[in-house]
Design a protein around this motif. Structure first.
Motif, PDB file in Angstrom:
ATOM      1  N   ASP A  31      49.435  39.994  32.722  1.00 41.01           N
ATOM      2  CA  ASP A  31      48.731  41.146  32.113  1.00 41.01           C
ATOM      3  C   ASP A  31      47.364  41.010  31.414  1.00 41.01           C
ATOM      4  O   ASP A  31      47.158  39.849  30.854  1.00 41.01           O
ATOM      5  CB  ASP A  31      49.891  41.567  30.985  1.00 41.01           C
ATOM      6  N   GLY A  32      46.390  41.755  31.867  1.00 43.19           N
ATOM      7  CA  GLY A  32      45.035  41.579  31.167  1.00 43.19           C
ATOM      8  C   GLY A  32      44.592  40.316  31.631  1.00 43.19           C
ATOM      9  O   GLY A  32      44.380  39.739  32.511  1.00 43.19           O
ATOM     10  N   SER A  33      43.906  39.767  30.272  1.00 43.63           N
ATOM     11  CA  SER A  33      43.610  38.253  30.451  1.00 43.63           C
ATOM     12  C   SER A  33      44.280  37.068  30.375  1.00 43.63           C
ATOM     13  O   SER A  33      43.964  36.044  30.254  1.00 43.63           O
ATOM     14  CB  SER A  33      42.384  38.370  29.285  1.00 43.63           C
ATOM     15  N   THR A  71      47.274  34.521  31.551  1.00 42.44           N
ATOM     16  CA  THR A  71      47.324  33.383  32.596  1.00 42.44           C
ATOM     17  C   THR A  71      48.694  33.035  33.026  1.00 42.44           C
ATOM     18  O   THR A  71      49.491  33.023  32.342  1.00 42.44           O
ATOM     19  CB  THR A  71      46.653  32.219  32.272  1.00 42.44           C
ATOM     20  N   ASP A  88      51.445  38.974  38.842  1.00 45.51           N
ATOM     21  CA  ASP A  88      50.243  39.333  38.314  1.00 45.51           C
ATOM     22  C   ASP A  88      50.494  39.260  36.756  1.00 45.51           C
ATOM     23  O   ASP A  88      51.069  40.275  36.220  1.00 45.51           O
ATOM     24  CB  ASP A  88      49.862  40.940  38.723  1.00 45.51           C
ATOM     25  N   GLY A 126      44.058  36.531  34.279  1.00 46.66           N
ATOM     26  CA  GLY A 126      44.451  37.616  35.021  1.00 46.66           C
ATOM     27  C   GLY A 126      44.463  37.699  36.464  1.00 46.66           C
ATOM     28  O   GLY A 126      44.503  38.481  37.193  1.00 46.66           O
ATOM     29  N   ASP A 165      53.855  43.098  38.410  1.00 44.30           N
ATOM     30  CA  ASP A 165      53.038  43.183  37.268  1.00 44.30           C
ATOM     31  C   ASP A 165      53.616  42.792  35.991  1.00 44.30           C
ATOM     32  O   ASP A 165      54.624  43.484  35.416  1.00 44.30           O
ATOM     33  CB  ASP A 165      52.179  44.441  37.289  1.00 44.30           C
TER      34      ASP A 165
END
Length: 111
Positions: free
Chosen positions: A74-76, A78, A72, A85, A47
């Motif tokens: 963070d949040g929204s 790319t 992965d 996300g 993450d």
């Protein structure tokens, strides 16, 4: 010896002899991560921190694990302009170099 510089929050390694972080489980990016190697047996997530917190920096992630690693954002945010996300999959035996622009992440993945 390893040279470190401060970004005001953490000490970041710099130079040819970069410290390696070996991981076997899902984890969140460390502020000083530069070179990360996964060696576990199962599928895990890496993450990322918000892109703005490590703008202009790069991290190398090596998958020597027995399964895929989900990179992965963070949040929204790319990776390579994909869906917000949406993680990118790093197959076993692959290496990804991920750079933050401050707003998004871009990855070059090689086998």
């Amino acid at each position: 010896y390893t040279l470190y510089w401060s970004d005001g929050t953490a000490w970041i390694p710099f130079g040819a002899r970069l410290p390696q972080t070996s991981l076997t489980a899902t984890t969140t990016q460390g502020r000083g991560d530069v070179w990360v190697r996964f060696t576990g047996a199962g599928s895990v997530d890496y993450d990322f921190l918000p892109a703005a917190s490590w703008a202009g920096r790069e991290i190398t992630i090596r998958n020597d694990a027995g399964a895929a690693i989900n990179l992965d954002p963070d949040g929204s945010e790319t990776i390579n302009g994909g869906g917000a996300g949406t993680p990118r999959v790093l197959a076993g035996g692959s290496t990804a170099r991920v750079r933050s622009t401050g707003a998004a992440l871009f990855a070059a993945i090689s086998l």
